[in-house]
Design a protein around this motif. Structure first.
Motif, PDB file in Angstrom:
ATOM      1  N   GLY A   8       0.801  -1.223   0.000  1.00  0.00           N
ATOM      2  CA  GLY A   8       0.000   0.000   0.000  1.00  0.00           C
ATOM      3  C   GLY A   8       0.825   1.261   0.000  1.00  0.00           C
ATOM      4  O   GLY A   8       0.315   2.338  -0.292  1.00  0.00           O
ATOM      5  N   GLY A   9       2.076   1.150   0.360  1.00  0.00           N
ATOM      6  CA  GLY A   9       2.948   2.320   0.335  1.00  0.00           C
ATOM      7  C   GLY A   9       2.967   3.082   1.649  1.00  0.00           C
ATOM      8  O   GLY A   9       2.392   2.662   2.659  1.00  0.00           O
ATOM      9  N   LEU A  57      -6.080  10.936   3.300  1.00  0.00           N
ATOM     10  CA  LEU A  57      -4.828  10.185   3.188  1.00  0.00           C
ATOM     11  C   LEU A  57      -4.957   9.066   2.157  1.00  0.00           C
ATOM     12  O   LEU A  57      -4.029   8.795   1.386  1.00  0.00           O
ATOM     13  N   GLY A  58      -6.119   8.404   2.164  1.00  0.00           N
ATOM     14  CA  GLY A  58      -6.355   7.338   1.186  1.00  0.00           C
ATOM     15  C   GLY A  58      -6.320   7.866  -0.236  1.00  0.00           C
ATOM     16  O   GLY A  58      -5.698   7.274  -1.131  1.00  0.00           O
ATOM     17  N   LEU A  59      -6.985   9.006  -0.458  1.00  0.00           N
ATOM     18  CA  LEU A  59      -6.983   9.603  -1.797  1.00  0.00           C
ATOM     19  C   LEU A  59      -5.586  10.074  -2.190  1.00  0.00           C
ATOM     20  O   LEU A  59      -5.159   9.890  -3.344  1.00  0.00           O
ATOM     21  N   LEU A  60      -4.870  10.669  -1.233  1.00  0.00           N
ATOM     22  CA  LEU A  60      -3.508  11.134  -1.527  1.00  0.00           C
ATOM     23  C   LEU A  60      -2.598   9.965  -1.878  1.00  0.00           C
ATOM     24  O   LEU A  60      -1.788  10.056  -2.814  1.00  0.00           O
ATOM     25  N   GLY A  61      -2.741   8.864  -1.147  1.00  0.00           N
ATOM     26  CA  GLY A  61      -1.942   7.676  -1.452  1.00  0.00           C
ATOM     27  C   GLY A  61      -2.229   7.137  -2.835  1.00  0.00           C
ATOM     28  O   GLY A  61      -1.324   6.714  -3.569  1.00  0.00           O
ATOM     29  N   LEU A  68      -5.234   0.596  -2.959  1.00  0.00           N
ATOM     30  CA  LEU A  68      -5.290   0.046  -1.603  1.00  0.00           C
ATOM     31  C   LEU A  68      -5.437   1.137  -0.555  1.00  0.00           C
ATOM     32  O   LEU A  68      -6.147   0.976   0.437  1.00  0.00           O
ATOM     33  N   THR A  69      -4.757   2.264  -0.769  1.00  0.00           N
ATOM     34  CA  THR A  69      -4.811   3.326   0.234  1.00  0.00           C
ATOM     35  C   THR A  69      -6.208   3.942   0.329  1.00  0.00           C
ATOM     36  O   THR A  69      -6.659   4.296   1.411  1.00  0.00           O
ATOM     37  N   THR A  70      -6.889   4.061  -0.812  1.00  0.00           N
ATOM     38  CA  THR A  70      -8.264   4.566  -0.776  1.00  0.00           C
ATOM     39  C   THR A  70      -9.164   3.602  -0.005  1.00  0.00           C
ATOM     40  O   THR A  70      -9.970   4.021   0.836  1.00  0.00           O
TER      41      THR A  70
END
Length: 198
Positions: free
Chosen positions: A8-9, A120-124, A157-159
């Motif tokens: 996911g980073g 944060l999810g969208l930024l990732g 994945l982050t989203t």
């Protein structure tokens, strides 16, 4: 699961931290509301009847057995029952406000966490997609489809992780806020029905 987190980073980690904060607040608030819930459902009616019979001491003792926020509110009302109505109104308003402030503690944290986790999810995802397109450009537009697909789902994945934290956080925020609203209405009704404060 560990493999998914790694793929996911960077932004997975602050999202995971947000999830820990949200879980801590939710469990703490559940404990608080359970501890301060109204156990005796007809306590206000009993107190009203005792006060009408001039049995303030007995009413006070009955309230002391009630550890919830309503019992505390009623105890204050009984102690100032013989004061002028304006004094009673001010004291009971302050007492109700203090109880509601205690009930609302840390609830804003859940609202903030839900917003932060989503962002944060969208930024990732955005940074992951940027890296994917950088790969396409560096390969001259002939990047392997499987590599690109892997990069895209890893970015997404982050989203998914952000929404997985944000949705429960906002649901519990509104659930707890509902309890606070009910308590606020209860205090107003008790002030009116038991202590004749309108």
């Amino acid at each position: 699961m560990t493999d998914i987190i790694q793929k996911g980073g960077f932004f997975i980690w602050p999202i995971a931290f947000c999830s820990l904060i949200a879980l801590t607040v939710i469990l703490e608030r559940f404990y608080y509301f359970h501890k301060t819930r109204e156990r005796c459902r007809n306590l206000p009616e009993k107190i009203r009847l005792l006060l009408e019979s001039k049995k303030s001491d007995e009413a006070l003792q009955l309230c002391k057995k009630e550890s919830g926020s309503l019992g505390h509110f009623l105890r204050i009302g009984i102690k100032v029952h013989d004061r002028p109505e304006d004094d009673k109104r001010k004291i009971l308003r302050r007492a109700g406000s203090r109880e509601l402030e205690e009930s609302e503690k840390r609830l804003k944290t859940l609202s903030v966490i839900s917003n932060i986790a989503t962002l944060l999810g969208l930024l990732g995802t955005v940074t992951g997609m940027i890296q994917t397109f950088i790969q396409i450009e560096s390969s001259g537009g002939s990047a392997d489809v499987t590599v690109l697909a892997g990069g895209i789902w890893e970015a997404l994945l982050t989203t998914a992780a952000g929404l997985s934290v944000a949705i429960p956080a906002i649901v519990f925020y509104h659930y707890f806020e509902g309890i606070v609203d009910v308590r606020g209405s209860m205090f107003k009704n008790v002030a009116a029905d038991v202590f004749d404060i309108h």
